[in-house]
Design a protein around this motif. Structure first.
Motif, PDB file in Angstrom:
ATOM      1  N   VAL A 234      52.833 -15.272  22.843  1.00 48.13           N
ATOM      2  CA  VAL A 234      53.780 -14.493  23.278  1.00 48.13           C
ATOM      3  C   VAL A 234      53.713 -14.101  24.687  1.00 48.13           C
ATOM      4  N   ILE A 235      53.498 -14.756  25.740  1.00 46.97           N
ATOM      5  CA  ILE A 235      53.609 -14.324  26.935  1.00 46.97           C
ATOM      6  C   ILE A 235      54.245 -13.011  28.178  1.00 46.97           C
ATOM      7  N   ILE A 236      54.209 -12.335  28.693  1.00 47.51           N
ATOM      8  CA  ILE A 236      53.561 -11.294  29.269  1.00 47.51           C
ATOM      9  C   ILE A 236      54.021 -11.045  30.821  1.00 47.51           C
ATOM     10  N   CYS A 237      55.845 -10.923  31.044  1.00 44.38           N
ATOM     11  CA  CYS A 237      55.313 -11.074  32.594  1.00 44.38           C
ATOM     12  C   CYS A 237      56.335  -9.909  32.988  1.00 44.38           C
ATOM     13  N   VAL A 238      55.110  -9.415  33.009  1.00 48.00           N
ATOM     14  CA  VAL A 238      56.038  -7.664  33.377  1.00 48.00           C
ATOM     15  C   VAL A 238      55.691  -7.265  34.642  1.00 48.00           C
ATOM     16  N   GLY A 239      55.457  -7.911  35.642  1.00 45.23           N
ATOM     17  CA  GLY A 239      54.812  -7.435  36.708  1.00 45.23           C
ATOM     18  C   GLY A 239      53.651  -7.350  36.615  1.00 45.23           C
ATOM     19  N   THR A 240      53.029  -7.317  38.302  1.00 41.63           N
ATOM     20  CA  THR A 240      51.823  -6.760  38.457  1.00 41.63           C
ATOM     21  C   THR A 240      51.633  -5.398  38.987  1.00 41.63           C
ATOM     22  N   GLU A 241      49.934  -4.975  39.328  1.00 41.32           N
ATOM     23  CA  GLU A 241      49.932  -3.590  39.810  1.00 41.32           C
ATOM     24  C   GLU A 241      48.956  -3.703  40.675  1.00 41.32           C
ATOM     25  N   PRO A 242      48.953  -3.834  41.679  1.00 42.18           N
ATOM     26  CA  PRO A 242      47.370  -3.753  42.584  1.00 42.18           C
ATOM     27  C   PRO A 242      46.351  -4.090  42.344  1.00 42.18           C
ATOM     28  N   ASP A 243      45.326  -4.820  42.250  1.00 39.37           N
ATOM     29  CA  ASP A 243      43.804  -4.508  41.670  1.00 39.37           C
ATOM     30  C   ASP A 243      42.878  -3.992  43.358  1.00 39.37           C
ATOM     31  N   VAL A 244      42.774  -2.299  43.075  1.00 39.46           N
ATOM     32  CA  VAL A 244      41.888  -1.556  44.333  1.00 39.46           C
ATOM     33  C   VAL A 244      41.007  -1.318  43.398  1.00 39.46           C
ATOM     34  N   GLN A 245      40.387  -1.914  42.666  1.00 38.43           N
ATOM     35  CA  GLN A 245      39.227  -1.275  41.565  1.00 38.43           C
ATOM     36  C   GLN A 245      37.999  -1.197  42.708  1.00 38.43           C
ATOM     37  N   VAL A 246      37.601  -2.567  43.607  1.00 38.53           N
ATOM     38  CA  VAL A 246      36.408  -2.553  44.099  1.00 38.53           C
ATOM     39  C   VAL A 246      36.759  -1.525  45.920  1.00 38.53           C
ATOM     40  N   ALA A 247      37.793  -1.547  45.643  1.00 37.87           N
ATOM     41  CA  ALA A 247      38.441  -0.584  46.554  1.00 37.87           C
ATOM     42  C   ALA A 247      38.136   0.762  46.482  1.00 37.87           C
ATOM     43  N   ARG A 248      38.227   1.324  45.259  1.00 32.45           N
ATOM     44  CA  ARG A 248      37.775   2.753  44.697  1.00 32.45           C
ATOM     45  C   ARG A 248      36.712   2.657  44.737  1.00 32.45           C
ATOM     46  N   GLN A 249      35.989   2.153  44.001  1.00 33.60           N
ATOM     47  CA  GLN A 249      35.077   2.365  43.962  1.00 33.60           C
ATOM     48  C   GLN A 249      34.156   2.571  44.980  1.00 33.60           C
ATOM     49  N   ALA A 250      34.023   1.729  46.309  1.00 35.78           N
ATOM     50  CA  ALA A 250      33.618   1.759  47.990  1.00 35.78           C
ATOM     51  C   ALA A 250      34.059   3.305  48.311  1.00 35.78           C
ATOM     52  N   GLY A 251      34.883   4.189  47.870  1.00 41.68           N
ATOM     53  CA  GLY A 251      35.183   5.283  48.291  1.00 41.68           C
ATOM     54  C   GLY A 251      35.881   5.484  49.564  1.00 41.68           C
ATOM     55  N   LEU A 252      36.713   3.716  49.501  1.00 39.69           N
ATOM     56  CA  LEU A 252      38.255   3.868  50.147  1.00 39.69           C
ATOM     57  C   LEU A 252      39.697   4.589  49.765  1.00 39.69           C
ATOM     58  N   GLU A 253      39.947   5.268  50.177  1.00 41.96           N
ATOM     59  CA  GLU A 253      40.970   6.123  50.141  1.00 41.96           C
ATOM     60  C   GLU A 253      42.608   5.778  49.741  1.00 41.96           C
ATOM     61  N   LYS A 255      46.512   4.901  47.992  1.00 35.60           N
ATOM     62  CA  LYS A 255      47.725   5.749  48.361  1.00 35.60           C
ATOM     63  C   LYS A 255      48.704   5.667  47.298  1.00 35.60           C
ATOM     64  N   GLY A 256      49.266   6.377  46.949  1.00 34.57           N
ATOM     65  CA  GLY A 256      50.224   5.671  45.736  1.00 34.57           C
ATOM     66  C   GLY A 256      49.333   4.621  44.769  1.00 34.57           C
ATOM     67  N   SER A 257      49.630   3.403  44.693  1.00 31.02           N
ATOM     68  CA  SER A 257      48.240   2.860  43.690  1.00 31.02           C
ATOM     69  C   SER A 257      47.471   1.577  45.071  1.00 31.02           C
ATOM     70  N   SER A 258      48.041   1.899  46.233  1.00 31.53           N
ATOM     71  CA  SER A 258      47.216   0.716  46.577  1.00 31.53           C
ATOM     72  C   SER A 258      46.060   1.319  47.920  1.00 31.53           C
ATOM     73  N   VAL A 259      45.714   0.149  48.773  1.00 32.33           N
ATOM     74  CA  VAL A 259      44.378   0.583  49.295  1.00 32.33           C
ATOM     75  C   VAL A 259      45.047   1.560  50.758  1.00 32.33           C
ATOM     76  N   LEU A 260      45.295   2.627  51.483  1.00 38.58           N
ATOM     77  CA  LEU A 260      45.551   2.583  52.527  1.00 38.58           C
ATOM     78  C   LEU A 260      44.663   2.613  53.781  1.00 38.58           C
ATOM     79  N   VAL A 261      46.490   1.416  54.812  1.00 41.06           N
ATOM     80  CA  VAL A 261      45.684   0.693  55.459  1.00 41.06           C
ATOM     81  C   VAL A 261      46.250   1.611  57.471  1.00 41.06           C
ATOM     82  N   ASN A 262      45.441   1.507  58.496  1.00 38.95           N
ATOM     83  CA  ASN A 262      46.466   1.694  59.626  1.00 38.95           C
ATOM     84  C   ASN A 262      47.122   0.238  60.031  1.00 38.95           C
TER      85      ASN A 262
END
Ligand SMILES: Cc1cc2nc3c(=O)[nH]c(=O)nc-3n(C[C@H](O)[C@H](O)[C@H](O)COP(=O)(O)OP(=O)(O)OC[C@H]3O[C@@H](n4cnc5c(N)ncnc54)[C@H](O)[C@@H]3O)c2cc1C
Length: 330
Positions: A234-253, A255-262
């Protein structure tokens, strides 16, 4: 602890492009990569939407990017690349902790990209690598003679089905939960020529097997009919989602599903930047490379400003500006 001006997490298109721009200004730059170099672009098939790149294999594009980032001048800019998985960062101290070492960066750039979106169904995790894969490119050698079900409806799904066919799969089905595919019309035309069984309005709800995959259960979402189909892969190709694991753990904000930047790609923590899909860039090489370049340029400017702030009125220009010009920005 080893120290660098810039530590970049992720050697995908965004991370490598950030490295090119920080190295061009002479900052010592270390790129850390947990998996294969090039990120998703290395498993892209024919990239036809990158200006200046004659339509071709995504792997070629990222090989060039890697060479440009890591080769010594004049071929490249001489960034350092190490294959290490970053487990966490200490954002206040700007320490990057990998499974092998710790690095202090004056700047950290998070370019962790995206992970493959899962179906989240029974059997998916158990059989990952034993008949369940995400996009076909890296498993192509294992598909000959197999019954393969491809799941999804986009260009990469269609391409995975075509690639499985070319690899000699015995039967190929494509299951898509909607009534029409999302792929480009020319991709759909190619698919139609390939004798691939397309099942619309069909959701895969379970993957079964014994040590390795031997069937999937699918449901017709119009009438609720269930069916078990014998498949080996089975080949699953249903998209991707931002990998914010390291950023989240570091306490970075986040927003939605990605790291908030200016607008300069800096997060809420001084000296910590993020770019590419992890920072919400569109799922396209051109936008991720652009966002990496912007993070690299902004990081360089930040480092130059820090030097001037500490009274170091350096000679020459960094990132096109002299020390007195940086001084006037403070
Ligand atoms: C099959 C497929 C086909 C595609 N085709 C096209 C196309 O034709 N045209 C187009 O424009 N775009 C295409 N894309 C999208 C494009 O490849 C992505 O938008 C782009 O690669 C994203 O770049 P990125 O650097 O942000 O992230 P990624 O490419 O996801 O790279 C992130 C990198 O960070 C690494 N990483 C993550 N966490 C850690 C950690 N903790 N420690 C160390 N390293 C870490 C990952 O291993 C990865 O190498 C395709 C994508 C796929 C999957």
């Amino acid at each position: 602890m080893e120290e660098r001006d810039v530590v970049i997490i992720g050697a995908g298109p965004a991370g490598l492009s950030a490295a090119i721009f920080t190295r061009l200004d002479g900052w010592s730059t270390l790129v850390l990569e947990s998996n294969w170099v090039g990120g998703q672009a290395a498993i892209a098939y024919t990239v036809s939407n990158y200006p200046g790149f004659v339509p071709g294999d995504g792997a070629i594009l990222v090989e060039n990017l890697e060479k440009q980032a890591t080769s010594s001048p004049p071929q490249g800019v001489g960034a350092e690349l190490r294959r290490e998985n970053v487990v966490r960062i200490n954002a206040d101290e700007r320490i990057v902790i990998t499974e092998a070492a710790q690095y202090r960066g004056k700047v950290i750039i998070i370019a962790t990209g995206s992970t493959m979106q899962k179906l989240g169904i029974p059997g998916e995790d158990i059989f990952r690598g034993k008949g369940v894969s995400y996009y076909a490119k890296r498993d192509v050698g294992q598909l000959a003679g197999k019954r393969v079900l491809v799941v999804g409806g986009g260009n990469s799904t269609v391409k995975s089905a075509i690639v499985a066919k070319a690899a000699g799969a015995a039967w190929i089905g494509l299951a898509h939960r909607r009534e029409a595919l999302r792929a480009y019309p020319n991709m759909i035309k190619r698919l139609e020529k390939e004798n691939i069984e397309i099942r619309y309005n069909t959701e895969v709800v379970e993957i079964k097997g014994n040590g390795k995959v031997n069937s999937t259960v699918v449901v017709n979402n119009k009438n609720g009919d269930k069916e078990e189909i014998a498949v080996d892969w089975v080949i699953i190709c249903v998209g991707t989602e931002p990998d914010v694991q390291v950023a989240r753990q570091a306490g970075l904000e986040i927003k939605g599903s990605s790291v908030l930047v200016n607008e300069k790609m800096m997060t809420g923590k001084n000296g910590i930047f993020a770019c590419g899909e992890a920072a919400g860039a569109d799922r396209r090489l051109i936008t991720c490379i652009n966002s990496g370049a912007l993070a690299g340029v902004s990081a360089s400017e930040y480092l130059a400003l820090e030097r001037v702030r500490k009274g170091d009125m350096f000679n020459g220009a960094i990132n096109g500006k002299y020390a007195d010009e940086y001084l006037s920005m403070l």
